[in-house]
Design an enzyme around this catalytic site. Structure first.
Site, PDB file in Angstrom:
ATOM      1  N   HIS A  23       0.830  -1.208   0.000  1.00  0.00           N
ATOM      2  CA  HIS A  23       0.000   0.000   0.000  1.00  0.00           C
ATOM      3  C   HIS A  23       0.866   1.260   0.000  1.00  0.00           C
ATOM      4  O   HIS A  23       0.599   2.216  -0.736  1.00  0.00           O
ATOM      5  CB  HIS A  23      -0.933  -0.011   1.217  1.00  0.00           C
ATOM      6  CG  HIS A  23      -1.903  -1.142   1.223  1.00  0.00           C
ATOM      7  ND1 HIS A  23      -3.075  -1.123   0.509  1.00  0.00           N
ATOM      8  CD2 HIS A  23      -1.863  -2.351   1.851  1.00  0.00           C
ATOM      9  CE1 HIS A  23      -3.739  -2.264   0.704  1.00  0.00           C
ATOM     10  NE2 HIS A  23      -3.007  -3.024   1.509  1.00  0.00           N
ATOM     11  N   ARG A 171       6.202   2.160 -11.090  1.00  0.00           N
ATOM     12  CA  ARG A 171       7.260   3.144 -11.280  1.00  0.00           C
ATOM     13  C   ARG A 171       7.633   3.237 -12.763  1.00  0.00           C
ATOM     14  O   ARG A 171       7.503   2.273 -13.525  1.00  0.00           O
ATOM     15  CB  ARG A 171       8.486   2.758 -10.448  1.00  0.00           C
ATOM     16  CG  ARG A 171       8.285   2.943  -8.940  1.00  0.00           C
ATOM     17  CD  ARG A 171       9.537   2.527  -8.199  1.00  0.00           C
ATOM     18  NE  ARG A 171      10.662   3.368  -8.559  1.00  0.00           N
ATOM     19  CZ  ARG A 171      11.212   4.304  -7.761  1.00  0.00           C
ATOM     20  NH1 ARG A 171      10.705   4.534  -6.575  1.00  0.00           N
ATOM     21  NH2 ARG A 171      12.253   4.996  -8.165  1.00  0.00           N
ATOM     22  N   GLU A 275       3.908  -5.544 -12.396  1.00  0.00           N
ATOM     23  CA  GLU A 275       5.294  -5.286 -12.801  1.00  0.00           C
ATOM     24  C   GLU A 275       5.781  -6.399 -13.729  1.00  0.00           C
ATOM     25  O   GLU A 275       6.385  -6.129 -14.776  1.00  0.00           O
ATOM     26  CB  GLU A 275       6.175  -5.189 -11.553  1.00  0.00           C
ATOM     27  CG  GLU A 275       5.793  -4.044 -10.626  1.00  0.00           C
ATOM     28  CD  GLU A 275       6.463  -4.113  -9.271  1.00  0.00           C
ATOM     29  OE1 GLU A 275       6.303  -3.151  -8.491  1.00  0.00           O
ATOM     30  OE2 GLU A 275       7.136  -5.126  -8.975  1.00  0.00           O
TER      31      GLU A 275
END
Length: 535
Positions: A23, A171, A275
């Site tokens: 989180h 990211r 990812e």
């Protein structure tokens, strides 16, 4: 600064040894994307054991710590919901952020209602759909056949739903690694990545190392990542020391480079699934928490992962047998990699940031479409509004789209561009086909960016290219530039408006390829022979 300077955003999320780190890391990723757009971001989290506040501060975000849970309080939140609301309001210190992002399974409508007078708007991050919210926007990156329907009756009317893996906040290193790779991987298994999340309470990492130390796998290179809240890092280090060809890593900002180098991943069903999917990495998953089960089952149904099932049922032999089967079946790995690669592109955080801080004056650039864009075009192609406005309204299957897209990229008479924001978020596509009776242009906008007036900007990109070709390809002085056509359904008011604003007019003489019933919009580039030469 680009975007929306002056915007203030507060993220409320927790990490702990019990709940893991996902989180907070998800909140940090969103915080980074918003900071890239010029927003000032702060984080509020409770001082659970394993809270990650040092990590938050190290990434440059001011962090306010709420009091640690009382002795003996092992609840998920570490306080009552009203108490947490009061403490969060106090942590705001009188500031009124434009957006409050809350990512917490223990916080819902009552907490959001208490914070409502103190913030401009609320984004709730959820993936359970098990409680009501009083939020202005909701983010759920899970794969689901009808993700928005999950929240019927759970969010207020007018709540903006950002649903599906294309909004998964990752990211930027993952999208960059995807672009370098260009497509899902194939070939033998030479390197394995082991990562079971920030906590790994059942120590699946140790199980993976025991299995990978068996003779069938011992020659493989292995990267092992030990999370910040792992229960036995010393034991993992001892297992790693006893095996050759292994590299042990501590907590890292991202795993994009390790995933790009791996041929197979062993892991859990948490946020890292997106990812791995971004890079098309074949994965063998263990369900380490109850909230992962449905998600992993849907991923397995799509062919994007292999699942061992719940952690309680997993044994060393079961992992070894399934790993051996996966390593031996090249076609299965290739199919899994391709299925995963289609699920997302790693730009979810930037998409969410754009939704929270839109800027109609955002600069756009165009780049050539690449093989890695096949899934992106497929998503745009089958968007419900796109199909409704198409001349053929039926959804297009992947089996038809994939070979068409590959051939289109190779066609010498076709120009395909993806328009992007400075953050690399694809906003739409524009295509130019060269034909005997003039060019044909088409465009489409991502649903997130409709209504900003960007359609004419995409058409201007095609106009500039067509005009440039006209200037360079006048074989005879008496020849005239060929017109550029666009075909639009009469009821597609938005597309007609875009063409008109881009300088197109309704054609007096229809192009022979114009679909029946369409409006043929046309633009003719200036005639170089009639343009005055520069002084």
């Amino acid at each position: 600064m680009p975007g929306s300077p002056g915007r203030v955003v507060v993220v409320r999320a927790d990490a702990s040894r019990r709940m893991g780190t996902g989180h907070v890391l998800r909140g940090l990723t969103l915080a980074g994307a918003l900071r890239d757009l010029g927003a000032a971001v702060r984080v509020v989290c409770r001082a659970h054991p394993g809270h990650l506040m040092e990590r938050i501060a190290a990434e440059g975000f001011p962090v306010a710590g709420l009091p640690a849970p009382a002795a003996g309080d092992d609840s998920w939140l570490g306080a009552s919901e009203p108490t947490d609301a009061e403490e969060t309001i106090a942590a705001l210190a009188g500031a009124r952020p434009d957006w409050l992002i809350v990512d917490h399974y223990a916080l819902g409508a009552a907490w959001e209602q208490a914070l409502r007078p103190h913030v401009g708007a609320i984004l709730a991050v959820d993936d359970l759909a098990d409680r009501p919210h009083t939020c202005d926007a909701l983010l759920d990156a899970n794969l689901h056949p009808d993700p928005e329907a999950r929240y019927d009756g759970l969010v207020p009317d007018g709540c903006r739903l950002l649903c599906g893996p294309w909004f998964a906040p990752l990211r930027p290193e993952y999208a960059a690694a995807r672009r370098r790779r260009g497509g899902p991987r194939a070939g033998p298994v030479r390197r394995v990545l082991v990562f079971y999340g920030g906590s790994d309470a059942s120590n699946e990492t140790a199980r993976a190392l025991r299995v990978l130390s068996r003779p069938p796998f011992r020659a493989m290179g292995v990267d092992v990542v030990v999370g910040a809240n792992h229960p036995d890092p010393a034991g993992i280090a001892a297992l790693a020391a006893a095996r050759p060809n292994i590299t042990l890593h501590g907590p890292r900002p991202h795993l994009a480079d390790l995933m790009a180098a791996a041929d197979v991943a062993l892991g859990a069903g948490g946020v890292s699934v997106w990812e791995r999917a971004t890079l098309g990495l074949p994965s063998l998953l263990t369900v380490t928490a109850a909230n992962q089960a449905a998600q992993v089952a849907r991923l397995e149904e799509t062919g994007a992962v292999w699942s061992l099932g719940p952690v309680e049922a997993v044994t060393d032999d079961a992992l070894a047998d399934t790993m051996a089967a996966l390593c031996d079946d090249t076609d299965a790995r290739a199919g899994q990699a391709a299925a995963a690669f289609r699920l997302t592109d790693g730009r979810g955080a930037a998409r969410v940031a754009e939704a929270l801080c839109p800027d109609p004056d955002r600069a756009l650039t165009a780049r050539p479409a690449t093989p890695a864009d096949a899934a992106l075009y497929f998503r745009w192609l089958n968007d419900p509004e796109t199909r409704r406005q198409a001349f053929q309204t039926q959804p297009v299957p992947w089996a038809i789209h994939a070979p068409w897209f590959a051939a289109a990229l190779e066609a010498s008479d076709r120009w395909m561009r993806v328009a992007e924001t400075p953050a690399g978020v694809p906003v739409g596509q524009v295509r130019l086909d060269r034909a005997a009776h003039g060019g044909i242009v088409s465009f489409g906008l991502d649903p997130l960016f409709r209504g900003r007036g960007w359609g004419p900007r995409l058409l201007h990109m095609a106009r500039e290219t067509w005009a440039g070709e006209a200037r360079q390809s006048q074989p005879q002085p008496e020849s005239r530039p060929q017109p550029l056509h666009g075909f639009v359904r009469p009821d597609n008011a938005a597309s007609l408006r875009s063409f008109r604003r881009a300088g197109f007019v309704e054609a007096a003489s229809r192009h022979p390829d114009a679909p029946a019933g369409s409006i043929d919009m046309v633009w003719t580039p200036p005639d170089p022979a009639q343009q005055e030469a520069p002084a």
